[in-house]
Design an enzyme around this catalytic site. Structure first.
Site, PDB file in Angstrom:
ATOM      1  N   CYS A 134     -54.630 -25.630 -31.740  1.00 43.77           N
ATOM      2  CA  CYS A 134     -54.309 -26.294 -32.947  1.00 43.77           C
ATOM      3  C   CYS A 134     -53.018 -26.039 -33.314  1.00 43.77           C
ATOM      4  O   CYS A 134     -52.807 -24.969 -33.949  1.00 43.77           O
ATOM      5  CB  CYS A 134     -55.279 -25.862 -34.096  1.00 43.77           C
ATOM      6  SG  CYS A 134     -54.796 -26.747 -35.720  1.00 43.77           S
ATOM      7  N   CYS A 137     -52.231 -25.528 -37.078  1.00 39.93           N
ATOM      8  CA  CYS A 137     -52.612 -24.249 -37.612  1.00 39.93           C
ATOM      9  C   CYS A 137     -51.823 -23.278 -37.157  1.00 39.93           C
ATOM     10  O   CYS A 137     -51.589 -22.447 -38.276  1.00 39.93           O
ATOM     11  CB  CYS A 137     -54.117 -24.058 -36.888  1.00 39.93           C
ATOM     12  SG  CYS A 137     -55.368 -25.244 -37.096  1.00 39.93           S
ATOM     13  N   ASP A 138     -51.238 -23.363 -36.158  1.00 39.38           N
ATOM     14  CA  ASP A 138     -50.694 -22.101 -35.344  1.00 39.38           C
ATOM     15  C   ASP A 138     -49.232 -22.172 -35.236  1.00 39.38           C
ATOM     16  O   ASP A 138     -48.315 -21.247 -34.924  1.00 39.38           O
ATOM     17  CB  ASP A 138     -51.182 -21.555 -34.379  1.00 39.38           C
ATOM     18  CG  ASP A 138     -52.911 -21.000 -34.723  1.00 39.38           C
ATOM     19  OD1 ASP A 138     -53.087 -20.781 -35.766  1.00 39.38           O
ATOM     20  OD2 ASP A 138     -53.684 -21.391 -33.534  1.00 39.38           O
TER      21      ASP A 138
END
Ligand code: NAP
Length: 305
Positions: A134, A137-138
């Site tokens: 992701c 997200c990261d």
């Protein structure tokens, strides 16, 4: 045991939330089950540029929240629970979660698909320690770092482009020398100075003890293997359908996608399927929304009968 619903929708992505909007506006009592957050895969996407009506694009989380809000406005009940089993007795479906049972007269399966793993050594152990599925997200953890992206489809290129906001170098590792991604994304990725392509290559292993330090690459044409230093490994190699919990309940194809007729009816009367879970779906948000609408209208026709 809760009271009986007209429709239970399993999955809160674009298909499920649109189906919920339509069944709720048709005054059918509706519960939508989602095990994570509203939006499904879209919630993990940086920006959606190809959903009509948003010429500037809209972020994945924003359109997900708006879709949920719109369904709830007309009466959809959201249940953030994972379904464990589902069965039909007579005309009624019984759906069980870890804590309780629900009953419904019809079911719309819209549980989509989950990202695929590479299944190479150290992938599991280093997930969250440099291995990610992701970018939104990261990505921010990789500011000023060098990373690789695995895959040659739309996800790999779109997320690879997003990651150039943080990483100084993004190497896209693809197993062929031709990309699967759409031409517009290919054009953008090839023009991005931080992106380089490594063709005909696969990741054979991820290296690192406490965090990712590199990968072992194999060139499929020459058979040569090399150690490639990297701080992060983002994997976008497609998806598998989330159908393990409904095995044997409705017919599926050899890959586990639910088969339907053109009206999105599954092999079991009263059960419909929409979005990426369905065999033959085109896997675009706008198509998922369209299928959610169709499944809802077909469920309504089934219940009217
Ligand atoms: P995809 O289109 O199935 O592409 C997966 C890519 O990963 C392919 O290039 C494939 O290689 C490669 N791959 C598969 N298994 C692999 C393995 N074990 N090792 C190495 N490489 C592997 O998946 P996706 O990119 O996630 O897209 C899924 C769907 O969502 C598509 O229909 C796509 O159009 C859609 N989508 C659209 C957008 C957009 O419209 N902006 C954005 C994201 C996704 P091969 O090419 O050799 O098969």
């Amino acid at each position: 045991m809760s009271e009986q619903q007209d429709v239970i929708i399993i999955g809160g992505g674009g298909a499920g939330l649109t189906a919920a909007l339509y069944t709720s506006r048709a005054k059918l009592s509706t519960i939508l089950f989602e095990k994570l957050a509203p939006g499904g895969q879209i919630a993990l996407t940086d920006v959606v540029e190809n959903y009509p009506g948003f010429p500037e694009g809209i972020t994945g989380p924003e359109i997900s929240m708006k879709m949920e809000e719109q369904a709830k406005k007309y009466g959809t009940q959201m249940a953030y629970e994972e379904i464990k089993s589902i069965q039909k007795t007579g005309e009624i479906f019984e759906i069980k979660t870890a804590s309780r049972s629900y009953r419904a007269r019809s079911v719309i399966l819209a549980c989509g698909a989950s990202f695929r793993m590479l299944n190479v050594p150290r992938e599991k152990e280093l997930t969250g320690k440099g291995v990610s599925y992701c970018a939104t997200c990261d990505g921010a953890f990789f500011k000023g770092r060098e990373i690789i992206v695995v895959g040659g489809g739309d996800s790999a290129l779109q997320e690879g482009l997003f990651l150039t906001r943080f990483a100084t170098k993004v190497s896209i590792i693809h197993r062929r020398d031709k990309l699967r991604a759409s031409p517009i994304l290919q054009e953008r990725a090839k023009a991005a100075p931080q992106i380089q392509f490594i063709w005909d290559s696969v990741v054979e292993a991820i290296q690192g003890d406490k965090k990712v330090e590199g990968v072992k690459l194999k060139n499929l044409k020459t058979g040569e293997t090399t150690d490639f230093k990297t701080d992060g490994v983002f994997i976008f190699i497609g998806h598998d359908p989330n159908t393990a919990f409904i095995k044997g309940f409705v017919q599926m194809d050899d890959h586990g996608y639910v088969t339907t007729d053109p009206q999105l009816r599954t092999s079991l009367p009263g059960v419909f399927a929409a979005g990426e879970i369905r065999a033959g779906a085109v896997k675009q948000l706008v198509a998922a929304a369209g299928e959610g609408c169709e499944a809802a209208l077909q469920a309504q026709a089934y219940l009217d009968h």
